[in-house]
Each structure stands twice: as structure tokens, then as C-alpha cells.
Motif scaffolding. Structure first.
Motif, PDB file in Angstrom:
ATOM      1  N   CYS A  48       0.846  -1.206   0.000  1.00 39.08           N
ATOM      2  CA  CYS A  48       0.000   0.000   0.000  1.00 39.08           C
ATOM      3  C   CYS A  48       0.874   1.246   0.000  1.00 39.08           C
ATOM      4  O   CYS A  48       0.669   2.174  -0.801  1.00 39.08           O
ATOM      5  CB  CYS A  48      -0.904   0.037   1.233  1.00 39.08           C
ATOM      6  SG  CYS A  48      -2.320  -1.075   1.224  1.00 39.08           S
ATOM      7  N   ASP A  49       1.843   1.297   0.898  1.00 40.12           N
ATOM      8  CA  ASP A  49       2.730   2.454   0.978  1.00 40.12           C
ATOM      9  C   ASP A  49       3.505   2.663  -0.315  1.00 40.12           C
ATOM     10  O   ASP A  49       3.691   3.797  -0.756  1.00 40.12           O
ATOM     11  CB  ASP A  49       3.698   2.305   2.149  1.00 40.12           C
ATOM     12  CG  ASP A  49       3.331   3.172   3.335  1.00 40.12           C
ATOM     13  OD1 ASP A  49       2.490   4.084   3.194  1.00 40.12           O
ATOM     14  OD2 ASP A  49       3.905   2.950   4.414  1.00 40.12           O
ATOM     15  N   ALA A  50       3.986   1.586  -0.920  1.00 39.32           N
ATOM     16  CA  ALA A  50       4.737   1.715  -2.178  1.00 39.32           C
ATOM     17  C   ALA A  50       3.865   2.296  -3.279  1.00 39.32           C
ATOM     18  O   ALA A  50       4.292   3.184  -4.033  1.00 39.32           O
ATOM     19  CB  ALA A  50       5.297   0.355  -2.598  1.00 39.32           C
ATOM     20  N   LEU A  51       2.622   1.823  -3.377  1.00 39.05           N
ATOM     21  CA  LEU A  51       1.701   2.332  -4.405  1.00 39.05           C
ATOM     22  C   LEU A  51       1.319   3.785  -4.130  1.00 39.05           C
ATOM     23  O   LEU A  51       1.277   4.617  -5.051  1.00 39.05           O
ATOM     24  CB  LEU A  51       0.450   1.459  -4.480  1.00 39.05           C
ATOM     25  CG  LEU A  51       0.662   0.056  -5.047  1.00 39.05           C
ATOM     26  CD1 LEU A  51      -0.565  -0.814  -4.802  1.00 39.05           C
ATOM     27  CD2 LEU A  51       1.003   0.130  -6.526  1.00 39.05           C
ATOM     28  N   LEU A  52       1.033   4.111  -2.888  1.00 42.87           N
ATOM     29  CA  LEU A  52       0.676   5.482  -2.537  1.00 42.87           C
ATOM     30  C   LEU A  52       1.849   6.425  -2.745  1.00 42.87           C
ATOM     31  O   LEU A  52       1.679   7.555  -3.226  1.00 42.87           O
ATOM     32  CB  LEU A  52       0.172   5.541  -1.092  1.00 42.87           C
ATOM     33  CG  LEU A  52      -1.169   4.840  -0.845  1.00 42.87           C
ATOM     34  CD1 LEU A  52      -1.411   4.656   0.651  1.00 42.87           C
ATOM     35  CD2 LEU A  52      -2.313   5.596  -1.506  1.00 42.87           C
ATOM     36  N   SER A  53       3.053   5.964  -2.429  1.00 43.02           N
ATOM     37  CA  SER A  53       4.260   6.760  -2.636  1.00 43.02           C
ATOM     38  C   SER A  53       4.501   7.016  -4.120  1.00 43.02           C
ATOM     39  O   SER A  53       4.785   8.145  -4.528  1.00 43.02           O
ATOM     40  CB  SER A  53       5.456   6.013  -2.027  1.00 43.02           C
ATOM     41  OG  SER A  53       6.672   6.534  -2.479  1.00 43.02           O
ATOM     42  N   ALA A  54       4.364   5.988  -4.929  1.00 38.92           N
ATOM     43  CA  ALA A  54       4.613   6.123  -6.371  1.00 38.92           C
ATOM     44  C   ALA A  54       3.661   7.113  -7.020  1.00 38.92           C
ATOM     45  O   ALA A  54       4.025   7.810  -7.965  1.00 38.92           O
ATOM     46  CB  ALA A  54       4.486   4.762  -7.053  1.00 38.92           C
ATOM     47  N   THR A  55       2.448   7.185  -6.521  1.00 41.34           N
ATOM     48  CA  THR A  55       1.418   8.012  -7.136  1.00 41.34           C
ATOM     49  C   THR A  55       1.187   9.328  -6.405  1.00 41.34           C
ATOM     50  O   THR A  55       0.282  10.091  -6.767  1.00 41.34           O
ATOM     51  CB  THR A  55       0.093   7.227  -7.208  1.00 41.34           C
ATOM     52  OG1 THR A  55      -0.270   6.809  -5.889  1.00 41.34           O
ATOM     53  CG2 THR A  55       0.231   6.000  -8.110  1.00 41.34           C
ATOM     54  N   ALA A  56       1.965   9.589  -5.373  1.00 45.83           N
ATOM     55  CA  ALA A  56       1.859  10.810  -4.565  1.00 45.83           C
ATOM     56  C   ALA A  56       0.457  10.980  -3.965  1.00 45.83           C
ATOM     57  O   ALA A  56      -0.050  12.087  -3.836  1.00 45.83           O
ATOM     58  CB  ALA A  56       2.269  12.045  -5.380  1.00 45.83           C
ATOM     59  N   LEU A  57      -0.157   9.864  -3.578  1.00 44.81           N
ATOM     60  CA  LEU A  57      -1.495   9.900  -2.980  1.00 44.81           C
ATOM     61  C   LEU A  57      -1.463   9.808  -1.453  1.00 44.81           C
ATOM     62  O   LEU A  57      -2.505   9.658  -0.822  1.00 44.81           O
ATOM     63  CB  LEU A  57      -2.358   8.769  -3.550  1.00 44.81           C
ATOM     64  CG  LEU A  57      -2.720   8.908  -5.029  1.00 44.81           C
ATOM     65  CD1 LEU A  57      -3.431   7.659  -5.539  1.00 44.81           C
ATOM     66  CD2 LEU A  57      -3.577  10.143  -5.258  1.00 44.81           C
TER      67      LEU A  57
END
Length: 167
Positions: A48-57
Motif C-alpha cells: 500500500c505504501d509503495a503504491l501510494l508513494s509512487a502516485t503521490a497519494l
């Protein structure tokens, strides 16, 4: 086309009387689990953190804060599914993710393929799972907790581009 990578980490303390959930799987024979606001699934949370980090969400804390009772006791797989929907809603395509579980337990080797299949289904893209111990060093080595580190690759096409062509 935008191409981004993200990195995520998560750590939870081992706790008696709590079921063990890691990588979307239940480990009922462990006898201890991971304490947390949700089910403590470090692998799902790190992805979750990796995806949120990649997308600046944001990050896990900003999306699923402990003050939000809606997510109390929620399965890590449900959190991950929610993040995948958020990411897709912003036009991002997830290409892959990788997660490494760090700790003395649970033993992941025998269930690695199952964990990869479970996480890949949730994410909608290949997810690689690995695990390591820290040779009994630090809090993970002493059996006090479990950690996970994840990475993710996402892309988003510019206006007018057919995102299906990117896959």
C-alpha cells in the motif's frame, strides 16, 4: 507517459492472542500475531505504501489513520484493494510490485507461491514475495516484530494516450 516507482515499509510488533496475517494469508499455527489498528499484515501495508508513494497519494497513515474506526481490525487485503482502487481512480496502471518480509516468523518459503498468487490477484499485476531473517539481530531477529519493504512500478499516460497501449 509518466513512469514512477514507489517504496513502502511497515513494521508491527508480535503479540499474544492476535491472529497472524501476512501477505493476505492466515498463519493459524503461529500462536502469535501482529498487533495493529488493522490486522497488522506488514506485506499488504508495505505494498500500500509503495503504491501510494509512487502516485503521490499519501501513505498508509494518511489514508487509513488510526482515528478512522472504519478500518479498525480490517484485513490487510482489504486495505490493499482500497489502495489499488484509489490508484486506478487517478489513472495509474500498476505494472508490478515486490515485497520482502523480514522476521523470524512466519516462515514464508512453503507458502510463497500462494502469497504471490493472492497478492497478484488483489493488485491486478504480478507481485513477487521474498522473505529473510536478520540472523537473530535487532527487533525482528529477537522475535519482537516483523517488518516488510515493498516497491511498485506504475505508469500513467498523458491526455489523449490510450493507456491500454502501455501495458
Amino acid at each position: 507517459m509518466e513512469i514512477r516507482t514507489g517504496i513502502g515499509t511497515d513494521v508491527h510488533q508480535l503479540s499474544e492472542g492476535v491472529p497472524m496475517h501476512v501477505a493476505g494469508l492466515s498463519f493459524p499455527d503461529e500462536g502469535v500475531g501482529l498487533a495493529g489498528h488493522s490486522d497488522g499484515d506488514v506485506a499488504c501495508h508495505a505494498i500500500c505504501d509503495a503504491l501510494l508513494s509512487a502516485t503521490a497519494l499519501g501513505d498508509v497513515g494518511s489514508v487509513f489513520g488510526t482515528a478512522d474506526l472504519q478500518w479498525a481490525g480490517a484485513a490487510g487485503a482489504a486495505l490493499l484493494g482500497h489502495v489499488v482502487a484509489l490508484v486506478a481512480g487517478e489513472g495509474w496502471i500498476i505494472h508490478n510490485a515486490a515485497v520482502q518480509v523480514i522476521g523470524q516468523r512466519p516462515r514464508m518459503a512453503a507458502r510463497r507461491a500462494e502469497a504471490e498468487a493472492t497478492l497478484s490477484e488483489i493488485v491486478g499485476a504480478p507481485v513477487s514475495v521474498s522473505a529473510t531473517t536478520t540472523d537473530h539481530l535487532g527487533f525482528t531477529g529477537r522475535g519482537e516484530g516483523v517488518a516488510a519493504i515493498a516497491s511498485a512500478l506504475v505508469t500513467r499516460g498523458f491526455k489523449g494516450e490510450d493507456s491500454a497501449l502501455i501495458r
